[in-house]
Scaffold this motif. Sequence first.
Motif, short mmCIF file in Angstrom:
data_model
loop_
_atom_site.label_atom_id
_atom_site.label_comp_id
_atom_site.label_asym_id
_atom_site.label_seq_id
_atom_site.Cartn_x
_atom_site.Cartn_y
_atom_site.Cartn_z
N UNK A 1 9.92 5.59 -11.93
CA UNK A 1 10.41 6.15 -10.66
C UNK A 1 9.28 6.20 -9.66
N UNK A 2 9.65 6.31 -8.40
CA UNK A 2 8.69 6.43 -7.31
C UNK A 2 8.89 7.78 -6.62
N UNK B 1 0.84 -1.21 0.00
CA UNK B 1 0.00 0.00 0.00
C UNK B 1 0.87 1.25 0.00
N UNK B 2 1.95 1.23 0.78
CA UNK B 2 2.86 2.38 0.79
C UNK B 2 3.49 2.58 -0.59
N UNK B 3 3.96 1.50 -1.21
CA UNK B 3 4.58 1.60 -2.52
C UNK B 3 3.60 2.13 -3.56
N UNK B 4 2.33 1.71 -3.47
CA UNK B 4 1.32 2.22 -4.40
C UNK B 4 1.10 3.71 -4.22
N UNK B 5 1.14 4.19 -2.97
CA UNK B 5 1.03 5.64 -2.75
C UNK B 5 2.24 6.37 -3.33
N UNK C 1 2.60 0.19 -9.17
CA UNK C 1 1.37 -0.43 -9.67
C UNK C 1 1.37 -1.90 -9.26
N UNK C 2 0.65 -2.19 -8.17
CA UNK C 2 0.61 -3.54 -7.61
C UNK C 2 -0.85 -3.95 -7.45
#
Length: 435
Positions: free
Chosen positions: A228-229, A204-208, A212-213
């Motif tokens: 990039x993130x 959830x943190x990575x999606x914020x 795209x998971x």
Amino acid sequence: MASFEVIGGNKLKGDIHPQGAKNEALQILCAVLLTAEPVTVSNIPDIRDVNKLIELLADLGVKVTRNAPDTYTFQADDINLEYLKTDSYVAQGRAIRGSVMIMGPLLARFGTCMLPKPGGDKIGRRRMDTHFIGLQKLGATFTYDSQDSFFHIEAPNKLKGTYMLLDEASVTGTANIVMGAVLAEGITTIYNAACEPYLQQLCKMLCRMGAKITGVGSNLLTIEGVEKLGGTEHRMLPDMIEIGSFMGLAAMTGSEITIKNAQIPELGIIPDTFRSLGVKMEFQGDDIYLPAQDHYEIDTYIDGSILTIADQIWPGFTPDLISVALVTATQAKGTVLIHQKMFESRLFFVDKLIDMGAQIILCDPHRATVIGQNRQIPLRGISMTSPDIRAGVALLIAALSAEGRSIIDNVEQIDRGYQYIDKRLNAIGADIRRL
């Protein structure tokens, strides 16, 4: 080496607030390496393993700002990869198990990583094949220096998305692979992925941050790599292992305790497992109220046969609470078979409980039969040593319930996973002195 002097027999009473989740923290902190933008994380536990990882990140070049006692901002915009070649880094990496999870982020963003064989609890073999095989499938290459126990990992042509079936649903292995895949080219599909709440929190943190998971919360994750993130803010869950430990503590000491803000929906079958040991509890909003119990009785199966409590991958019972479940059963009425499947050395602490007067048959390295004594023969205080985090807190619970004085050496092991545990328990009536 620090020790606890514990005077047992006190009944505790009051509210206790669980710390932030240790196992989530180790993943979330490594994920800050995936972006050059600021990432703010709150509810970080002030414990040894987490603090050591924060020190490692800072020495690697991450800018670390402590905004509040449990809140930090991290910015990894000037990483010094040369630090990976220093003796200081080797010492830091070998001191904690969580250091293994810098692999995925560094490979994804910089194409290189060096890793000393990580440390952690001495609870048996803890292989890292899932991490390495998963990252290899994404295109990384590994060499291992057996003389120095050092891994050299490279992905000079960037990681590439692929399909993989994990050989085990490793939580840290899945986390490492996910962090590698979010910046890989193409689509990565991970089957037999871990789905623990901590892994869900990471996704959830990575999606914020822009990842795209899909499939979060299941054992099938699909990740579409991005260029990039960005930065984000994240708050960690309360520690489910600490919450389960307090359930066992309340039963063993006959105490009335309320666990505040427990995030009950994220606890899985932990409450029901302790209920099967006879531990009564009530959910009051998001708090867990544990009434004082003079006696508690272990369930049997419907046909009357002896209950078995075994660790399982999520949503089964977490291996980290097996030690606490075992010690809780020693003063219940009834018998239970404790089956610890994952680690072959995790049950060896029971010899200390036997010395305290518990009735336990260690069947083999993975199974122990506990004959509860229904408080007819209280445990007695002894001197002992904490072998690992979870066994250490189980021995502390035993000492708090025992008659007389106990000494627990090597409590740095407990400090690795439990924040100010002596002060917090003393505040509700325990008698623990740090020597």
